[in-house]
Enzyme design. Structure first.
Site, PDB file in Angstrom:
ATOM      1  N   ASP A  10      36.005  36.434  43.510  1.00 38.45           N
ATOM      2  CA  ASP A  10      35.961  37.876  43.181  1.00 38.45           C
ATOM      3  C   ASP A  10      36.704  38.650  44.263  1.00 38.45           C
ATOM      4  O   ASP A  10      37.060  38.091  45.312  1.00 38.45           O
ATOM      5  CB  ASP A  10      34.502  38.371  43.091  1.00 38.45           C
ATOM      6  N   SER A  11      36.867  39.945  44.027  1.00 36.23           N
ATOM      7  CA  SER A  11      37.518  40.786  45.045  1.00 36.23           C
ATOM      8  C   SER A  11      36.592  41.030  46.232  1.00 36.23           C
ATOM      9  O   SER A  11      37.060  41.453  47.292  1.00 36.23           O
ATOM     10  CB  SER A  11      37.915  42.125  44.424  1.00 36.23           C
ATOM     11  N   TYR A  42      40.109  45.886  43.770  1.00 34.25           N
ATOM     12  CA  TYR A  42      41.244  45.527  42.922  1.00 34.25           C
ATOM     13  C   TYR A  42      41.528  46.625  41.880  1.00 34.25           C
ATOM     14  O   TYR A  42      42.658  46.846  41.490  1.00 34.25           O
ATOM     15  CB  TYR A  42      40.931  44.237  42.147  1.00 34.25           C
ATOM     16  N   GLY A  43      40.442  47.261  41.411  1.00 35.20           N
ATOM     17  CA  GLY A  43      40.540  48.134  40.230  1.00 35.20           C
ATOM     18  C   GLY A  43      41.401  49.365  40.402  1.00 35.20           C
ATOM     19  O   GLY A  43      41.772  49.998  39.417  1.00 35.20           O
ATOM     20  N   CYS A  74      35.263  38.115  38.091  1.00 41.56           N
ATOM     21  CA  CYS A  74      35.811  39.465  38.254  1.00 41.56           C
ATOM     22  C   CYS A  74      36.506  39.845  36.957  1.00 41.56           C
ATOM     23  O   CYS A  74      37.451  39.154  36.532  1.00 41.56           O
ATOM     24  CB  CYS A  74      36.811  39.449  39.410  1.00 41.56           C
ATOM     25  N   ASN A  75      36.027  40.895  36.317  1.00 39.90           N
ATOM     26  CA  ASN A  75      36.641  41.342  35.060  1.00 39.90           C
ATOM     27  C   ASN A  75      38.089  41.777  35.276  1.00 39.90           C
ATOM     28  O   ASN A  75      38.960  41.539  34.443  1.00 39.90           O
ATOM     29  CB  ASN A  75      35.869  42.539  34.500  1.00 39.90           C
ATOM     30  N   CYS A 191      31.940  45.306  35.126  1.00 41.93           N
ATOM     31  CA  CYS A 191      32.446  44.949  36.459  1.00 41.93           C
ATOM     32  C   CYS A 191      31.316  44.188  37.138  1.00 41.93           C
ATOM     33  O   CYS A 191      30.154  44.616  37.080  1.00 41.93           O
ATOM     34  CB  CYS A 191      32.790  46.212  37.249  1.00 41.93           C
ATOM     35  N   HIS A 193      30.482  43.911  40.092  1.00 47.87           N
ATOM     36  CA  HIS A 193      29.795  44.622  41.187  1.00 47.87           C
ATOM     37  C   HIS A 193      28.593  45.440  40.667  1.00 47.87           C
ATOM     38  O   HIS A 193      27.654  45.688  41.411  1.00 47.87           O
ATOM     39  CB  HIS A 193      30.757  45.604  41.870  1.00 47.87           C
TER      40      HIS A 193
END
Ligand code: DGL
Length: 268
Positions: A10-11, A42-43, A74-75, A191, A193
């Site tokens: 993931d980020s 990332y988004g 991670c989407n 997401c 998170h």
């Protein structure tokens, strides 16, 4: 049985919500969790940047850890790079994450005389990419789905400072600016998170609304795709990150997994 690890990417901290479910589903496995926290979030970046970065980081992780499966927890990275990763790693299962629109629609369909109202929160990249647009078109007409890009929420969660207070203020502001009218019948966390602020999201958008995330689906899919599952060892967890302080990252990961109720069986 000596088996290679499962890589979870993931980020930052978000993919821990997926790792938690993987551990519950397969508690004797070996996992390497990587958070690209030096490059997060990332988004807010361009799709091309996220794609290039994800491929480069996954490539170096595959070289370093020789995993037998790759979970893109991670989407955003899934939207940007999953097809390319599957082309590069044909011999490995590469499992992606996408917003749980389908279970949410199925759960609320028919519960009221009107069309059910669903709120989906994700990063701007996830919401604008074709993968998500295709998913939405499959459920067109079956629910009214409001989409909320919430990129700052990722930074709030990564900061680990006054998280709930800041999340609520930020989400109220986003909702007002969009002219949204909570409460919703269901909420989709698009997401990885966002499960860490599930309560705050419900506070703003629907205290009674059921919340759907992708963690169970990803964990089940990973289990289905693995040729063999380790059953005779104890849980093995390794944490790695791109920031210069891997010890602090590891400690924070363990504490966040505890917050999710992981290790309830005593494993650490
Ligand atoms: N956790 C990630 C997701 O599921 C992205 C967060 C970010 O870095 O923006 O989309």
């Amino acid at each position: 049985m000596e088996l290679r690890p499962i890589l979870v990417f993931d980020s930052g901290f978000g993919g821990l919500s997926i790792l938690d479910r993987l551990i519950r589903e397969m508690p004797s496995e070996k996992y390497v969790y990587f958070g690209d926290n030096a490059f997060a979030p990332y988004g807010i970046r361009s799709t091309e940047e996220v794609q290039t970065r994800t491929i480069a980081v996954v490539r170096s992780l595959v070289n370093a850890y020789d995993p037998r499966a790759i979970v893109i927890a991670c989407n955003t990275a899934t939207s940007a790079a999953i097809q390319e990763l599957r082309t590069i790693y044909k011999a490995l299962p590469v499992i992606g994450t996408e917003p749980a629109i389908k279970p949410a629609v199925l759960a609320v369909e028919g519960i009221t005389d009107r069309l059910p109202r669903i709120l989906a929160l994700a990063t701007p990249i996830t919401l604008k990419e074709k993968k998500f647009q295709d998913l939405m078109s499959r459920f067109a007409g079956r629910a009214e789905i409001d989409l909320l890009p919430a990129p700052e929420l990722v930074s709030i969660i990564e900061s680990q400072t006054d998280v709930d207070e800041r999340a609520i203020a930020y989400l109220r502001d986003c909702s007002t600016k969009k002219g949204f009218t909570p409460p919703y019948d269901a909420i989709v966390l698009g997401c990885t998170h966002f499960p860490f602020v599930k309560k705050s999201i419900q506070t703003v958008f629907g205290p009674e609304a059921p919340v759907f995330d992708s963690s169970d689906g990803v964990a089940r899919r990973t289990k289905d795709l693995l040729a063999e599952i380790r059953t005779d060892g104890s849980l093995s967890l390794q944490f790695d990150c791109s920031s210069p302080n891997p010890d602090a990252f590891r400690q924070r990961c363990v504490s966040l997994l505890r917050q999710l109720g992981c290790f309830a069986g005593g494993e650490d």
